[in-house]
Structures are given as structure tokens and as C-alpha cells.
Design an enzyme around this catalytic site. Structure first.
Site, PDB file in Angstrom:
ATOM      1  N   GLU A  94      44.917  37.018  35.107  1.00 48.99           N
ATOM      2  CA  GLU A  94      43.272  37.481  34.458  1.00 48.99           C
ATOM      3  C   GLU A  94      42.345  38.409  35.653  1.00 48.99           C
ATOM      4  O   GLU A  94      42.250  38.730  36.585  1.00 48.99           O
ATOM      5  CB  GLU A  94      41.694  35.931  34.771  1.00 48.99           C
ATOM      6  CG  GLU A  94      42.283  35.094  36.117  1.00 48.99           C
ATOM      7  CD  GLU A  94      42.238  35.800  37.082  1.00 48.99           C
ATOM      8  OE1 GLU A  94      40.725  36.295  36.909  1.00 48.99           O
ATOM      9  OE2 GLU A  94      42.619  35.453  38.248  1.00 48.99           O
ATOM     10  N   GLU A 106      45.247  37.881  38.554  1.00 51.47           N
ATOM     11  CA  GLU A 106      45.742  39.069  37.598  1.00 51.47           C
ATOM     12  C   GLU A 106      47.275  38.365  37.132  1.00 51.47           C
ATOM     13  O   GLU A 106      47.972  39.010  36.123  1.00 51.47           O
ATOM     14  CB  GLU A 106      45.737  40.093  38.279  1.00 51.47           C
ATOM     15  CG  GLU A 106      45.139  41.036  39.340  1.00 51.47           C
ATOM     16  CD  GLU A 106      45.253  42.013  39.465  1.00 51.47           C
ATOM     17  OE1 GLU A 106      46.461  42.615  39.892  1.00 51.47           O
ATOM     18  OE2 GLU A 106      44.658  42.782  40.422  1.00 51.47           O
TER      19      GLU A 106
END
Lengths: 352, 352
Positions: B176, B319
Site C-alpha cells: 500500500e 508498499e
């Protein structure tokens, strides 16, 4: 002894200013400062070891050394000694754990016989540099002579320097095979750390309670009998060591002397690493501890070398299996340094 | 809500008899029993998840979802919200941490915009499925409506099922990007674990003491104001969540429903994992926890899901960076099962 002395003379501390300047470069990449944790630590240390601004770890080699142990006469292992040569053949066919994991990370495995107790069939990928047909039973006297201990280390250095030159190696992993070799490893650990034998002795390949009690007793008596001198690492290797352990001392020293990072595998490889560090403390700057082994003596070794293991996956196979996986992670850290975009390149705003 | 219900209905517990039969096969390989530790655990679980005797994890995809957060108005992050779209462009150019680590392990990164607060330039590799232009400030009311929360989860499911079908995916990682998203993540963690907010709130990208105290206070007040109901996971997501978190709930559910293992990254991805598990507890059989994040709330999440992290490298980037590295290790475990020689094949003697 000349080869050992000249190798030790070549080993210097790493340049700590490179650690700092590389951290500044890492802090300029598109991530919060320090947010890649140990990957950043790996990248910095590889730069400081190699002296290269953008090092590559493309060429990975695991040196797996085999040897047999006279101490198995005392009934300290769950497996018979014939498994040592059988596993060497398994390495050469590519079917062992280390082969699978080395392929997975793109590493080559080099197999060396430094003391398997039988003559092995010749094979193009097998390096045979036997010191003897296995060590002697150190419950009854020294495992090897001082000359043999020196020869084992020097042979490890020679093999490694040849491999470094021929294959243009970027990073070395260490591994071993030798039925019975957790017994000398626990003995060596007890001698250097001055801890009680039972605190640094585990169950190796998986022995029962009776065998475990015997293993501890055998090690205690052997240390009393042989009186290895912890101030003299070669004496310790000679009296309660093994040929593959001596060979891996040489591998570790040769890596440090040639500015090549060395990833030490588990318990037995760490014993070799510690002997190298005891010979010259600067060696530890060049070592990465691959993983935390299940063997209980391992932590004492890493603590003495002030090394923190990279992985903790409950592994205890040896061979270089942990080293293979850890090499992949160290390489990941180096790629972060080499491949990530900076704030400027990516047009990303910095902290408020 | 139909899509969520039908997906939950497809999720069943894994077949534990496959765990046992695979352990027997692992015990027949040329190594002491259990000596590859968690690699063996990974192999067994992948067999039980996929139902395949010799699964492959060749096709690895990390789904990284971006979204913005109204709560940043309260001054809870070290970075400005404009960094969310800037980092999306960085992902699309391949310069971010997750790109580097995904390439390293042979994974593809799929980037999804589910709620970035600006319109992004179109890009062939960007999937745009905005629920809204960022969430609302949940210090003043719910972050999103219940309908939006459902839509976020269902969009995550749809995207994932499309990717699974198009790319023949073997393993999914979650990731994310969303400036401010540790704030909703800590809020959600506090609600489900019933722990005090300060015990599950960390410093995110790296905030100072004053901002940290404000972050805790903002979360405490928001929970009092919105009263999210921990018995109703969609209510929790709506009141104090985020669109990328909702999307990753859908990714996790879709993986489980389609018998594809899901590697959850760090703190925020684990929050999404927990919401999925709260919706149906069997989901946890399909999840691997990539690593132990530096964020202090992470451990409480993993404990609640009874998951043990694979790596502990002091990372806190998100991420999907941790998921990438962990996928490599899970794949290593599967290769052990598929590629190692058995005692019979290698002619190696067994235990005495």
C-alpha cells in the site's frame, strides 16, 4: 604458517567513513530515513568491504567443505559416518538442500573434500584436498596435529583465492558436511566462550536423550584431556576441531583478505568464523551471520563475534543452506542502493 | 454486498491431511527430519492451500493499492499528502523500494489507485478504481460511508480475480501507499484488539514527539466519536479505515477464495488481513505474514491472527517491500519439496 601470516597481514578494518557516506546516499532515496532497516545496513557494509560505490553481488559462490570425525566412534551422532561421502555425491548431483537453495538465489556451490574418510570417485566439480582420512578420535588425544591444523587453514585459503580469481566472485558463503561435526563445534565453542559444555551443546542431526548425555560427557572429558588453549586458536582447532572447520577458517580469512564479504552459515560455519576472528578481530567486519541456528551453542558464538543473524527460520541443516538464503537478502540490500530512485529523480517531496 | 458474501462462501479451511502427508514427503528428503524448519512449514502450507502435490510459485504478483486520508488534516504525518500521487508515479517508473525488491524476487507489481486525492495521469500499468478522492477526516465523522467500505472491498476482490485470471497468478503479495495510513491502521488495531491506543500506535514514516502525542490523541478521540463496532468489521473500516485498506481486504479475501496464498506485508497490509480474518476466520490459513514491522501495533495484529512473521529486518516502508522478500523465502520452501533428492534417490543412509 607463512600463508596464514601473510593472509592475516592483508586484513584491515573496513573504512567506516564509507558506512556514513553510504547512509547519506540511502537517506536520499524515496523512502523515509532508515525505513528499510537491515537492508540498508547490508548495503552500507558491502560498500565498506568492497570499497566500491555501487557494488554488484551478481557472482555468488558457496564453498561447502566435507570432512569426517574420529569422535563418531564415541557414538555421538544419529547418522553413520558413511553419510558424509554419500552426501558429497548428493551435492555433486545437485540434489541436496544447499543445491536447491543455491539455485534459488543464483549461487554456485563448490564442493571440497578436506578429510572424508574414504576415497571419493573423481568428479569434475569435486575439489579433493584431503588433509587426512578423517580426524582422530579427540576423546583419546588431539583430533589432528598442529601441522595438519595449519595445513587445513592454508588449504582453505588457497582454494578460496583460486576460486575468487577464476570465478570473479562477489560474495562467498560457507557450508560444511561432516557426520559428527557438531561435537567438535560445541567443544570449540565451550573453549572460546568459557561456557559450560551443556550450555553450548545441542542435538545435532537429532539424537536421543541417552546419546545427548553421552555427547556432553565426551566433550567435557576431551577438553580436560586435550587442554586446548583459547589464546591459541590453532591449538584449539588441532585438539578438538575438524578438517572442514579448519578449511572454512581459511575460506573466511581469504574472503576478508581479498575484500570479499563472507556469509557464514550456521553453527559449524560460525565456529570456523570465530576461529578466524580470534586470529584477527578485524575479520568480523567482513562476516555476515546468515541465520540463527537451532543449535543452542550458536548464539554464544554470534554474541562473541558481535554479529546479529539475518534470518531465524528454525533451520539446522548446515551445508550452506542458510548462507544461500541470506545472500539473497544481502543482495536485495545492495540493489536498493543501486536501483532505487532519489527524491530528486522521482520528483517526490521530502519530509515537512 | 453480494460479492463479499459470495466470496466469503467460497473460503474453506485448508485440508490439514495435506499438511501431514507433505511432512512425510519432506521427511523422506536427504536431511535430518525437520532440519529446514520454517521452509518445511511454508512448503506444507502451500500444498494445503493450492491442493497441488508439487505446486509452483513461479508467477508472483504484488498488488499495491494507493489511497489518501482526510485525517492528515490533523497533522499526523511527517510527509505531505502530495507524496501519495508522487509515489504512485515512482511505482509506475520502477524506482520505488517495492519495484527493486519485486524485480529481485521475480515478482510483478500491479499498482491500483483506489482513492488518491488527485486525478492521476493515465498510464498503461495503472489501474484506476477510485472510491472517492481520499477519505474524510475521521476526527470529525466517519472516514467513509458503509456503502463505500463495501465498494472498496468488492473492488479489491474484482481487481484481484481479474489479475488471477489474466496472469495465472501463483502467489499474491499485498502492499500500500497512502500518506497518513498508519493512523487509521492504529485505530483499527486498537478497536479489534481492545488495546490502549498508545500501545498500538507508532511513528509511521518518522514523526517527532509532539506529532506522535497528537496522533495518539486524534485516534483516541476519533474512536470515541465514531464508535466503530469490532463485531462488524465493515463498520470499523467505514468509520476509521481507508480505501486502500478496504481494497486490500478484498485482495486477501479473493486470494483465499481462489486458493492462492496471500503474503501480507507490514502493519497496514496486516490491518487489511485482520479485517478479512474477522469477516471469516478461515482466511488466516491462506495468509503468510511477511515480516515483523517496526510499527509497534503490528505484533498485536499478528498475535490476533496467530501468524508468525517470516522476516525481522527492522523494516517499516510498506508498499509491499516485505512481501516481496518473504515471497522469495516461501518459494525456497516449495523448491525444497519439489527439487531435493530423497534418501532412496540419492543412496543416502538413514538414521541409525
Amino acid at each position: 604458517m607463512d600463508k596464514i601470516i601473510s593472509t592475516l597481514e592483508k586484513i584491515n578494518p573496513i573504512d567506516s567513513s564509507l558506512l556514513e557516506s553510504t547512509q547519506i546516499r540511502l537517506d536520499n532515496l524515496t523512502k523515509p530515513k532508515g525505513s528499510l532497516g537491515r537492508l540498508e545496513e547490508f548495503a552500507k557494509r558491502i560498500v565498506a568491504i568492497t570499497g566500491k560505490r555501487n557494488p554488484s553481488l551478481a557472482k555468488k559462490v558457496i564453498i561447502t567443505i566435507a570432512g569426517d570425525h574420529g569422535i563418531t566412534e564415541e557414538g555421538v551422532s544419529a547418522y553413520p559416518s558413511e553419510v558424509t561421502p554419500q552426501m558429497v555425491y548428493n551435492f555433486l548431483r545437485g540434489g541436496a538442500g544447499v543445491n536447491v537453495l543455491a539455485r534459488h538465489v543464483g549461487a554456485e556451490v563448490v564442493v571440497v573434500d578436506m578429510g572424508v574418510a574414504v576415497e571419493l570417485a573423481s568428479h569434475p566439480d569435486l575439489i579433493v584436498r584431503k588433509i587426512a582420512m578423517g580426524t582422530k578420535n579427540f576423546a583419546k588425544g588431539p583430533a589432528m596435529s598442529r601441522e595438519q591444523a595449519i595445513k587445513a587453514i592454508e588449504t582453505g585459503i588457497e582454494i578460496t583465492e583460486q576460486i575468487i580469481n577464476e570465478k570473479k566472485v562477489d560474495i562467498i558463503g560457507t557450508g560444511e558436511m561432516g557426520i559428527g561435526n557438531t561435537t567438535p563445534s560445541s567443544a570449540i565453542t565451550a573453549v572460546f566462550t568459557n561456557k559450560p559444555v551443556q550450555e553450548v551443546t545441542g542435538r545435532g542431526t537429532g539424537i536421543d536423550n541417552e546419546t545427548y548425555a553421552r555427547k556432553i560427557s565426551v566433550i567435557q572429558k576431551a577438553i580436560e584431556l586435550n587442554k586446548p588453549n583459547p589464546k591459541d586458536p590453532i591449538d584449539v582447532l588441532a585438539k578438538v576441531g575438524g578438517f572442514e572447520i579448519g578449511g572454512l577458517v581459511g575460506v573466511t580469512l581469504a574472503g576478508a583478505a581479498n575484500k570479499i564479504p563472507v556469509v557464514i552459515d550456521g553453527f559449524i560455519s560460525s565456529v570456523a568464523g570465530l576461529i578466524a576472528v580470534e586470529l584477527k578481530s578485524d575479520v568480523k567486519d567482513y562476516i555476515f551471520a546468515a541465520h540463527a541456528s537451532v543449535e543452542i551453542g550458536h548464539k554464544a558464538l554470534l554474541d562473541r563475534m558481535q554479529l546479529k543473524p539475518i534470518l531465524d527460520l528454525n533451520m539446522r541443516l548446515g551445508e550452506g543452506t542458510g548462507a544461500a538464503l541470506a545472500m539473497g537478502l544481502i543482495d536485495a540490500g545492495v540493489k536498493i542502493l543501486n536501483e532505487m530512485a532519489s527524491f530528486e529523480e522521482a520528483g517526490v517531496s521530502r519530509e515537512k
